[in-house]
Design an enzyme around this catalytic site. Structure first.
Site: not given
Ligand code: S3P
Ligand code: PEP
Length: 452
Positions: A29, A33, A100, A128, A175, A326, A353, A357, A405
């Protein structure tokens, strides 16, 4: 990056005690950023400890395509940013692969600009939901053209002057929160995000570090109001990224499950919005010593000593989900070796995800001899502490559905199961933890790629 590449099956076998000290790659994360905010800020940003996984590299490429200059200087990454408001129109679609976080945050970052930008991804990312980010962007005046159901590919075109919004995030999602705040960076006036349930706060902390006028207020019920004054100046920073707690989870749970293990994992990010798994495992009876707690670059960091432990099943409180979102696949694997049932609730976000999952985990557990119940938003796992009969003697392979994962979690399961656990594809592990196989082997884990 891996579109269409051949799947790489892998297997894990019962191992003897794991031992050693390891350092985990940088937090994913914070790495995304760092590339985004460094690419947007004026002047130079220097990053140590960046995760060089495919997800993050794709974010770096996108920032380069919009004018940021990015290079490596020894172990550091150095970025010369464009300056806030000065991103350039990309001349080709931006491909985010499996990520994502990469695509959703970047849509927020550039969606308000007065040019067209197109976003694509791999087969997993293309399934997604993107509406959760596209809806607030539409409210800000962004023209959106998306595939059916607000899926990728998506093309955005910002208005001359975007409108600031007050947005209540409808699901627990860092996110979505982040995408709206990043859109606010290029919007005159104050963009306000209301977050009813706290999620990881890296965007807020890092934007403040880069000099954005951002404030956070939390009321008595824990509802957070985040205000960002748009069109301010961001200044390049020096960033040291600690180890990713979500990647740490794999060797950590492996050491808990394999009898005789005693390992140390150094320099792990311990931001309280990310430590739900450690708390839950401790409630299950895990022997995890948190050592040398310290502050580094504004984040809590610690070393973790982990020893094999007898675990017992627990009920994981629903409100803890955002701080370990996660980590449910690997928690489910830990639960396989716990005495009694582990009940996990509030898991609806797991369905959107890299794979669904909840069903990927339940299917994989059943294939490997575990009795579990999958509900719409919950999972119950009944453990078999001795690991007898677990694994798949007939060589059945877990379907990983392009999900890193799921792949890593089931390889960890194999280390303590009577029979081997096989997965259909380990290739996606490179999106978040390219060193995984080597690091686990170094600790003594019997994991290996299987030639097709
Ligand atoms: O902001 C981030 O860096 C993340 C937020 C999470 O997703 P969501 O915002 O969909 O919960 C997480 O599952 C992802 O691996 C990283
Ligand atoms: C949900 C995850 O990542 P992203 O949403 O960035 O694909 C993850 O890394 O478990």
């Amino acid at each position: 990056m891996l579109h269409g590449s051949a799947p790489r099956p892998a297997t894990a076998r019962k191992s003897a005690g794991l031992a050693g000290s390891v350092r985990i790659p940088g937090d994913k994360s914070i790495s995304h950023r760092s590339f985004m905010f460094g690419g947007l800020a004026s002047g130079e940003t220097r990053i140590t400890g960046l995760l060089e996984g495919e997800d993050v590299i794709n974010t770096g490429r996108a920032m380069q395509a919009m004018g940021a200059r990015i290079r490596k200087d020894g172990a550091q990454w150095v970025i010369d940013g464009t300056g806030n408001g000065a991103l350039l129109a990309p001349d080709a679609p931006l491909d985010f692969g499996n990520a994502g976080t990469g695509v959703r945050l970047t849509m927020g970052l550039v969606g308000t600009y007065d040019f067209r930008s197109t976003f694509t991804g791999d087969a997993s990312l293309s399934k997604r939901p993107m509406g959760r980010v596209l809806n607030p962007l539409r409210e800000m005046g962004v023209q959106v053209s998306a595939s059916e159901g607000d899926r990728l590919p998506v093309t955005l075109r910002g208005p001359g002057t975007p409108s600031p919004i007050r947005y209540r995030v409808p699901m627990a999602s860092a996110q979505v929160k982040s995408a709206v705040l990043l859109a606010g960076l290029n919007t005159p006036g104050v963009t306000t995000v209301i977050e009813p349930v706290m999620t990881r706060d890296h965007t807020e902390k890092m934007l403040q570090g880069f000099g954005a006028a951002l404030s956070v207020e939390t009321d008595g019920d824990g509802v957070r109001t985040i205000r960002l004054e748009g069109r301010g100046k961001l200044k390049g920073q020096v960033i040291d990224i600690p180890g990713d707690p979500s990647s740490t989870a794999f060797p950590l749970v492996a050491a808990l499950l394999v009898p005789g293990s005693d390992i140390t994992i150094v320099n792990v990010l311990m931001n309280p919005t990310r430590t739900g798994l450690i708390l839950t495992l401790q409630e299950m009876g895990a022997n995890i010593e948190v050592l040398n707690t310290r502050l580094a670059g504004g984040e809590d960091v610690a070393d973790l000593r982990v020893r094999h432990s007898e675990l017992k099943g627990v009920t994981v409180p629903e409100e803890r989900a955002p701080s370990m979102i996660d980590e449910y696949p690997i928690l489910a694997v830990a639960a396989c070796f716990a005495e009694g049932a582990t009940i996990m609730k509030g898991l609806e976000e797991l369905r959107v995800k890299e794979s669904d999952r909840l069903s990927a985990v339940a299917d994989g557990l059943k294939l490997n001899g575990i009795d579990c119940d999958e509900g719409e938003d919950f999972l119950v796992v009944r453990g078999r502490p001795d690991g007898k009969g677990l694994g798949n003697a007939a060589g059945g392979r877990v379907s990983t559905h392009l999900d890193h994962r799921i792949a890593m979690s089931f390889l960890v399961m194999g280390l303590a199961s009577e029979h081997a656990v096989m997965i259909d594809d380990a290739a996606m592990i490179a999106t978040s933890f390219p060193e995984f196989m080597q690091l686990m082997t170094g600790l003594g884990a019997k994991v290996e790629a299987v030639p097709e």
